[in-house]
Design an enzyme around this catalytic site. Structure first.
Site, PDB file in Angstrom:
ATOM      1  CB  CYS A 101      -1.608 -11.001  -3.100  1.00  0.00           C
ATOM      2  SG  CYS A 101      -1.385 -11.654  -4.763  1.00  0.00           S
ATOM      3  CG  ASN A 128       2.258  -9.625  -0.866  1.00  0.00           C
ATOM      4  OD1 ASN A 128       2.660  -8.447  -1.341  1.00  0.00           O
ATOM      5  ND2 ASN A 128       2.020 -10.609  -1.431  1.00  0.00           N
ATOM      6  NE  ARG A 153      -7.976 -13.696  -6.948  1.00  0.00           N
ATOM      7  CZ  ARG A 153      -6.692 -13.971  -7.386  1.00  0.00           C
ATOM      8  NH1 ARG A 153      -6.147 -15.151  -7.125  1.00  0.00           N
ATOM      9  NH2 ARG A 153      -6.049 -13.005  -7.992  1.00  0.00           N
TER      10      ARG A 153
HETATM   11  C1  UDX Z   1      -0.160  -6.915  -3.709  1.00  0.00           C
HETATM   12  C2  UDX Z   1       1.207  -6.241  -3.697  1.00  0.00           C
HETATM   13  O1  UDX Z   1       1.081  -4.928  -3.717  1.00  0.00           O
HETATM   14  C3  UDX Z   1       2.087  -6.923  -4.974  1.00  0.00           C
HETATM   15  O2  UDX Z   1       3.228  -6.210  -4.725  1.00  0.00           O
HETATM   16  C4  UDX Z   1       1.901  -8.437  -4.652  1.00  0.00           C
HETATM   17  O3  UDX Z   1       2.739  -9.007  -5.931  1.00  0.00           O
HETATM   18  C5  UDX Z   1       0.627  -8.909  -4.766  1.00  0.00           C
HETATM   19  O4  UDX Z   1      -0.125  -8.332  -3.607  1.00  0.00           O
HETATM   20  P1  UDX Z   1      -2.562  -6.283  -5.110  1.00  0.00           P
HETATM   21  O5  UDX Z   1      -2.858  -7.469  -4.595  1.00  0.00           O
HETATM   22  O6  UDX Z   1      -2.627  -6.385  -6.746  1.00  0.00           O
HETATM   23  O7  UDX Z   1      -0.849  -6.552  -5.008  1.00  0.00           O
HETATM   24  O8  UDX Z   1      -3.042  -5.080  -4.612  1.00  0.00           O
HETATM   25  P2  UDX Z   1      -2.420  -3.837  -3.743  1.00  0.00           P
HETATM   26  O9  UDX Z   1      -2.463  -2.710  -4.729  1.00  0.00           O
HETATM   27  O10 UDX Z   1      -1.275  -4.209  -3.071  1.00  0.00           O
HETATM   28  O11 UDX Z   1      -3.654  -3.809  -2.887  1.00  0.00           O
HETATM   29  C6  UDX Z   1      -4.093  -4.700  -1.898  1.00  0.00           C
HETATM   30  C7  UDX Z   1      -5.320  -4.061  -1.054  1.00  0.00           C
HETATM   31  O12 UDX Z   1      -4.850  -3.276  -0.143  1.00  0.00           O
HETATM   32  C8  UDX Z   1      -6.450  -3.572  -1.890  1.00  0.00           C
HETATM   33  O13 UDX Z   1      -7.735  -4.156  -1.264  1.00  0.00           O
HETATM   34  C9  UDX Z   1      -6.213  -1.993  -1.592  1.00  0.00           C
HETATM   35  O14 UDX Z   1      -7.503  -1.508  -1.738  1.00  0.00           O
HETATM   36  C10 UDX Z   1      -5.740  -2.133  -0.147  1.00  0.00           C
HETATM   37  N1  UDX Z   1      -4.973  -1.085   0.225  1.00  0.00           N
HETATM   38  C11 UDX Z   1      -4.002  -0.426  -0.415  1.00  0.00           C
HETATM   39  C12 UDX Z   1      -5.650  -0.236   1.249  1.00  0.00           C
HETATM   40  O15 UDX Z   1      -6.648  -0.543   2.050  1.00  0.00           O
HETATM   41  N2  UDX Z   1      -4.948   0.895   1.742  1.00  0.00           N
HETATM   42  C13 UDX Z   1      -3.505   1.365   1.211  1.00  0.00           C
HETATM   43  O16 UDX Z   1      -3.207   2.303   1.340  1.00  0.00           O
HETATM   44  C14 UDX Z   1      -3.235   0.479  -0.043  1.00  0.00           C
END
Ligand code: UDX
Length: 435
Positions: free
Chosen positions: A262, A210, A332
């Site tokens: 997360c 993460n 969140r």
């Molecule tokens: C994340 C991890 O990807 C996952 O492996 C772990 O188990 C939990 O945390 P998640 O919180 O569901 O998963 O979301 P994720 O798809 O990783 O996106 C996290 C945040 O980053 C979102 O707010 C998303 O909009 C943002 N993001 C993602 C960006 O701003 N730019 C990107 O290129 C990718």
């Protein structure tokens, strides 16, 4: 296999249903009676594509039950602990109250040979401590971090891209591995990569993954900040560097930054734990990652205020998106909701719409106004700001949208709209890190 899952939040509810779906006999336990009643009725207490379907099929198959009574874990051999580890109030460290309470409550029902499997994201060192808590029962402990992404949680649980087992040394560890191999037999038969390691490594894999993802997003957002003062285009920059297979294009989308349950809390908890271990310097960059990320929200607010001539008071701002990412109702640490709340704080007349996250948002911020559709939010708006890239926003027709608004100004906080098409329809388009 007979399995229990303690904690039926985002992680546990999906894990319980997915384990039943692949043929195990599962009981899900949670202290929240309302949540348990929903799950037992085959309804998902939160929005997650595919979850209602597997909840109902598992319930109909008789392989999935839910209960608030820990005594109902009786008969299960493997017990997953999937409770939350939120950020402590006013601190960066993780709050382990729920994990400790879950294990303490489970201990009286454990038998020799049982396996307790930690899934929650915890500070390194927690598993070793909890192994000592369960040891007197003759049960043992493993740490099996979860990498599921919200919106893809069912798929990620049934067909994960890798499995990590943190186990004790020696015979107990071998037995734990064999038990986990049986749990995950289906994924393993599909050649899912497996890393079997010690507790500390398994705990660290999760936070390191993460931290890396958060760093990747903040890196591209830092480039967006530079692009913003040089006239460069960060989306083309991301495409160009992403063609380098060592870098890769995924997680290089600049915009309003990351949120969710997360990434933000995990990097803060990791920093706090590293400081406790006397290694704060090793991950000092994560503070910068966090700071860059938080600046992005402010940047979106600043651009909107600028587009309103510095006078946001009583101007109508349509905020499209509240969830921290599409295909989720999770708010969140949501950058989108934060932007809406900040603009409201500036005195703007904010009308927000999100396909799934409005009731959660309304509970948290009843002072915000909500529309029942994107079109309703757009009506008479002076500025439109897109902060969660839901498909329905990406596919908005700029010509039709132009007929609804007062001011044809769109701030694309996710770089998810077709800038040329919006401009061609007469809009002033403002992207993130794009000229
Ligand atoms: C994340 C991890 O990807 C996952 O492996 C772990 O188990 C939990 O945390 P998640 O919180 O569901 O998963 O979301 P994720 O798809 O990783 O996106 C996290 C945040 O980053 C979102 O707010 C998303 O909009 C943002 N993001 C993602 C960006 O701003 N730019 C990107 O290129 C990718």
């Amino acid at each position: 296999m007979k399995i229990s899952v303690i904690g039926c939040g985002y992680l546990g509810a999906v894990h319980a249903a997915a384990m039943a779906e692949i043929g195990h006999d599962v009981v899900g336990i949670d202290v929240d009676a309302a949540k348990i009643a929903e799950l037992a009725a085959g309804r998902a207490p939160f929005f997650e594509p595919g979850l209602p379907e597997i909840l109902t099929s598992a319930r109909d198959s008789g392989r999935l039950r839910f209960s608030t009574d820990m005594a109902d874990v009786a008969g299960a051999e493997v017990h997953f602990v999937a409770v939350g580890t939120p950020q402590r109030k006013g601190e960066n460290a993780a709050d382990l109250t729920f994990v400790n309470a879950a294990v303490d409550a489970l201990v009286p029902y454990l038998s020799a040979g049982d396996l307790v499997v930690g899934k929650s994201t915890v500070p390194v060192g927690t598993a070793a401590r909890l192994a000592d808590v369960v040891a007197p029962t003759g049960a043992s402990l493993a740490w099996n971090p979860e990498f599921l992404r919200e919106g893809f949680a069912v798929k990620d649980t049934i067909a994960p891209d890798r499995l990590v087992y943190g186990v004790a040394a020696g015979e107990a560890g071998e037995r734990a591995k064999a038990q986990l191999d049986e749990v995950y037999a289906r994924a393993l038969s599909n050649d899912t990569p497996l890393v079997v390691t010690d507790y500390a490594t398994a705990e660290l894999v999760k936070v390191a993954a993460n931290a890396f993802l958060a760093t990747k997003i903040s890196f591209i957002n830092a480039m967006a900040e530079i692009a913003e003062v040089t006239g460069a285009d960060v989306t083309q920059l991301a495409d160009a560097i992403g063609y380098d297979a060592r870098i890769g294009r995924r997680f290089l989308n600049a915009g309003v930054g990351f949120g969710g349950g997360c990434l933000p809390k995990d990097i803060r908890a990791f920093s706090a734990r590293a400081e406790e271990l006397g290694r704060g310097d090793s991950v000092a960059f994560l503070k910068e990652v966090d700071a860059i990320n938080l600046r992005r929200r402010q940047h979106v607010v600043d651009v909107v205020v600028e587009e309103l001539g510095g006078q946001p008071f009583e101007k109508k701002v349509a905020v499209l998106g509240l969830a921290f990412k599409p295909d989720s109702d999770d708010i969140r640490d949501s950058p989108a909701l934060d932007v809406a709340v900040q603009l409201h704080g500036h005195g703007a007349n904010v009308i927000a719409f999100d396909p799934e996250a409005m009731s959660n948002s309304a509970r948290r911020y009843p002072q915000l106004a909500f529309a029942s559709s994107a079109s309703e939010a757009l009506e008479g708006a002076d500025v439109v700001v897109v902060v969660t890239e839901w498909k329905e926003f990406r596919e908005l027709d700029p010509a039709a949208a132009a007929d609804l608004v007062q001011g044809k100004i769109v701030v694309d906080g996710r770089n998810c709209l077709d800038a040329a098409a919006w401009r061609a329809a007469g809009w002033k388009y403002r992207g993130m890190g794009r000229p």
